[in-house]
Write a protein that holds these residues in place. Structure first.
Motif, mmCIF file in Angstrom:
data_model
loop_
_atom_site.group_PDB
_atom_site.id
_atom_site.type_symbol
_atom_site.label_atom_id
_atom_site.label_comp_id
_atom_site.label_asym_id
_atom_site.label_seq_id
_atom_site.Cartn_x
_atom_site.Cartn_y
_atom_site.Cartn_z
ATOM 1 N N LEU A 126 0.830 -1.202 0.000
ATOM 2 C CA LEU A 126 0.000 0.000 0.000
ATOM 3 C C LEU A 126 0.871 1.261 0.000
ATOM 4 O O LEU A 126 0.569 2.229 -0.714
ATOM 5 C CB LEU A 126 -0.919 -0.004 1.224
ATOM 6 C CG LEU A 126 -1.856 1.200 1.380
ATOM 7 C CD1 LEU A 126 -2.814 1.288 0.195
ATOM 8 C CD2 LEU A 126 -2.637 1.105 2.697
ATOM 9 N N MET A 127 1.940 1.254 0.770
ATOM 10 C CA MET A 127 2.847 2.400 0.812
ATOM 11 C C MET A 127 3.512 2.628 -0.549
ATOM 12 O O MET A 127 3.654 3.770 -0.993
ATOM 13 C CB MET A 127 3.923 2.180 1.883
ATOM 14 C CG MET A 127 3.409 2.262 3.307
ATOM 15 S SD MET A 127 4.632 1.722 4.536
ATOM 16 C CE MET A 127 5.915 2.952 4.319
ATOM 17 N N SER A 128 3.910 1.557 -1.197
ATOM 18 C CA SER A 128 4.584 1.688 -2.487
ATOM 19 C C SER A 128 3.656 2.250 -3.563
ATOM 20 O O SER A 128 4.089 2.999 -4.443
ATOM 21 C CB SER A 128 5.131 0.332 -2.931
ATOM 22 O OG SER A 128 4.082 -0.586 -3.193
ATOM 23 N N LYS A 129 2.365 1.932 -3.497
ATOM 24 C CA LYS A 129 1.410 2.410 -4.504
ATOM 25 C C LYS A 129 0.843 3.783 -4.162
ATOM 26 O O LYS A 129 0.672 4.627 -5.041
ATOM 27 C CB LYS A 129 0.273 1.398 -4.647
ATOM 28 C CG LYS A 129 0.697 0.074 -5.280
ATOM 29 C CD LYS A 129 -0.492 -0.857 -5.443
ATOM 30 C CE LYS A 129 -0.087 -2.154 -6.139
ATOM 31 N NZ LYS A 129 -1.228 -3.072 -6.313
ATOM 32 N N SER A 130 0.562 3.997 -2.879
ATOM 33 C CA SER A 130 -0.090 5.252 -2.475
ATOM 34 C C SER A 130 0.804 6.461 -2.637
ATOM 35 O O SER A 130 0.338 7.559 -2.943
ATOM 36 C CB SER A 130 -0.553 5.148 -1.012
ATOM 37 O OG SER A 130 -1.474 4.091 -0.859
ATOM 38 N N PHE A 131 2.111 6.284 -2.440
ATOM 39 C CA PHE A 131 3.024 7.426 -2.456
ATOM 40 C C PHE A 131 3.794 7.563 -3.759
ATOM 41 O O PHE A 131 4.590 8.485 -3.917
ATOM 42 C CB PHE A 131 4.025 7.294 -1.290
ATOM 43 C CG PHE A 131 3.388 7.423 0.064
ATOM 44 C CD1 PHE A 131 3.188 8.659 0.632
ATOM 45 C CD2 PHE A 131 2.962 6.297 0.749
ATOM 46 C CE1 PHE A 131 2.598 8.776 1.874
ATOM 47 C CE2 PHE A 131 2.370 6.401 1.995
ATOM 48 C CZ PHE A 131 2.183 7.654 2.558
ATOM 49 N N SER B 93 8.022 5.497 -1.230
ATOM 50 C CA SER B 93 7.402 4.566 -2.171
ATOM 51 C C SER B 93 8.423 3.586 -2.740
ATOM 52 O O SER B 93 8.183 2.375 -2.802
ATOM 53 C CB SER B 93 6.734 5.351 -3.305
ATOM 54 O OG SER B 93 6.248 4.483 -4.305
ATOM 55 N N LEU B 94 9.571 4.105 -3.148
ATOM 56 C CA LEU B 94 10.621 3.249 -3.709
ATOM 57 C C LEU B 94 11.167 2.283 -2.660
ATOM 58 O O LEU B 94 11.406 1.100 -2.949
ATOM 59 C CB LEU B 94 11.751 4.121 -4.262
ATOM 60 C CG LEU B 94 11.400 4.972 -5.490
ATOM 61 C CD1 LEU B 94 12.519 5.968 -5.786
ATOM 62 C CD2 LEU B 94 11.147 4.082 -6.704
ATOM 63 N N ALA B 95 11.379 2.784 -1.437
ATOM 64 C CA ALA B 95 11.891 1.931 -0.366
ATOM 65 C C ALA B 95 10.893 0.838 -0.013
ATOM 66 O O ALA B 95 11.266 -0.333 0.154
ATOM 67 C CB ALA B 95 12.212 2.782 0.861
ATOM 68 N N ALA B 96 9.615 1.207 0.103
ATOM 69 C CA ALA B 96 8.583 0.228 0.434
ATOM 70 C C ALA B 96 8.469 -0.841 -0.647
ATOM 71 O O ALA B 96 8.304 -2.031 -0.355
ATOM 72 C CB ALA B 96 7.242 0.930 0.627
#
Length: 327
Positions: A34-39, A51-54
């Protein structure tokens, strides 16, 4: 600048992950996805890095890597050894929510202490700039007076007075900076005991607990070396107080620990002794910080006053000795 950005990214990453995992009770992989897509579509640079790190950590988990190892190999945010140690402990003990909550609070403490140092430094910097500006204006006026009377004999006195006055101001500022940083900055001894308390209560081994504390304090510091030695003594079966006993050379640290252990022993059992020591250290630091904040204004007014006094005395006395004084 890179270090500041990394700290800000780590703070934001931990805050969001804790919100999703500990508060909203999401599974770790789903939270990272969710973090990678939301941000990913946000314009803010911090959000893009999160986003990249997640996404990278999520992909590593899909490949079967552990969460702590995926943090260690993250290319976008640099997670320190203590951070990775806590996540590794959380994986073994099943307390990821508690570990994220602890790390989030730790990150916020670091940020709050940094903000305190910056806020408190604003007034001294303003006073120092005023003093420097006053010194420069006096120098310009003095030089113009000398040129009006067609003499250069006082310029050496001017340069000499400037040198001594600014040398004093420089030494004063450096000393004040280190005092402010030590008093208002984060206490690593407090952080070490707090981390040990959390890990011990969670069932972590004393060896890993001490290792986490040493990494917080730093292997090169006398406190870090002392904690490493205390960990060895504990592993041999010595009591808690005997393991943390100090020799006569470390007067300051020994006094702090003796008072802290006395407080902890007289306020409950040994199961939470490290947390109680951390509480005592934090209470003591808050008192010191309150005193420091009250003394900052008069201290810097006095310092800049001495700066101007040195400057004017070195400037004016030679004029009296020569029997001339320009108005």
């Amino acid at each position: 600048m890179k270090r500041y950005s990394n700290r800000k990214n780590k703070l934001r990453f931990t805050q969001i992950l804790r919100e999703l995992v500990a508060v909203k009770k999401m599974e770790l992989k789903n939270a990272l996805l969710l973090m990678s897509k939301s941000f990913s579509k946000r314009q803010d640079s911090v959000d893009r890095i999160i986003s990249l790190a997640a996404h990278q950590i999520y992909e590593a988990l899909l490949r079967g890597e552990s969460f702590s190892n995926s943090l260690r190999n993250c290319l976008y945010i640099e997670f320190d050894f203590v951070y990775i140690s806590f996540t590794s402990f959380a994986e073994r003990s099943g307390c990821l929510e508690e570990a994220l909550d602890f790390l989030d609070k730790r990150n916020h403490r670091e940020e709050e202490n940094l903000e305190k140092v910056i806020q408190v430094s604003v007034y001294p910097c303003f006073v120092i700039l005023l003093a420097v500006a006053a010194g420069i204006l006096i120098s310009i006026y003095y030089t113009s007076v000398l040129e009006t009377f067609g003499t250069d004999s006082g310029k050496e006195d001017l340069y000499s007075s400037l040198f001594f006055a600014f040398l004093f101001l420089l030494l004063f500022c450096i000393t004040a900076f280190f005092v402010l940083k030590k008093t208002l900055g984060i206490n690593r001894l407090y952080e070490a005991f707090l981390a040990m308390g959390f890990l011990i209560k969670g069932g972590e081994s004393i060896a890993n607990t001490v290792k986490a504390a040493v990494n917080i304090l730093g292997y090169e510091t006398k406190e870090g070396q002392f904690f490493a030695q205390a960990g060895e003594k504990l592993s041999y079966g010595l009591s808690l107080k005997d393991s943390f006993a100090l020799n006569d050379r470390n007067y300051s640290l020994r006094s702090e620990l003796e008072e802290a252990f006395f407080y902890a022993e007289n306020s409950g059992g040994e199961s939470d002794v490290f947390e109680k020591i951390a509480l005592w250290l934090n209470t003591r630091d808050e008192k010191r910080r309150a005193i420091c904040v009250k003394l900052i204004e008069p201290a810097f007014i006095s310092g800049t006053g001495i700066f101007l006094f040195i400057f004017l005395v070195n400037l004016v006395l030679p004029l009296f000795s020569e029997g001339t004084f320009f108005l």
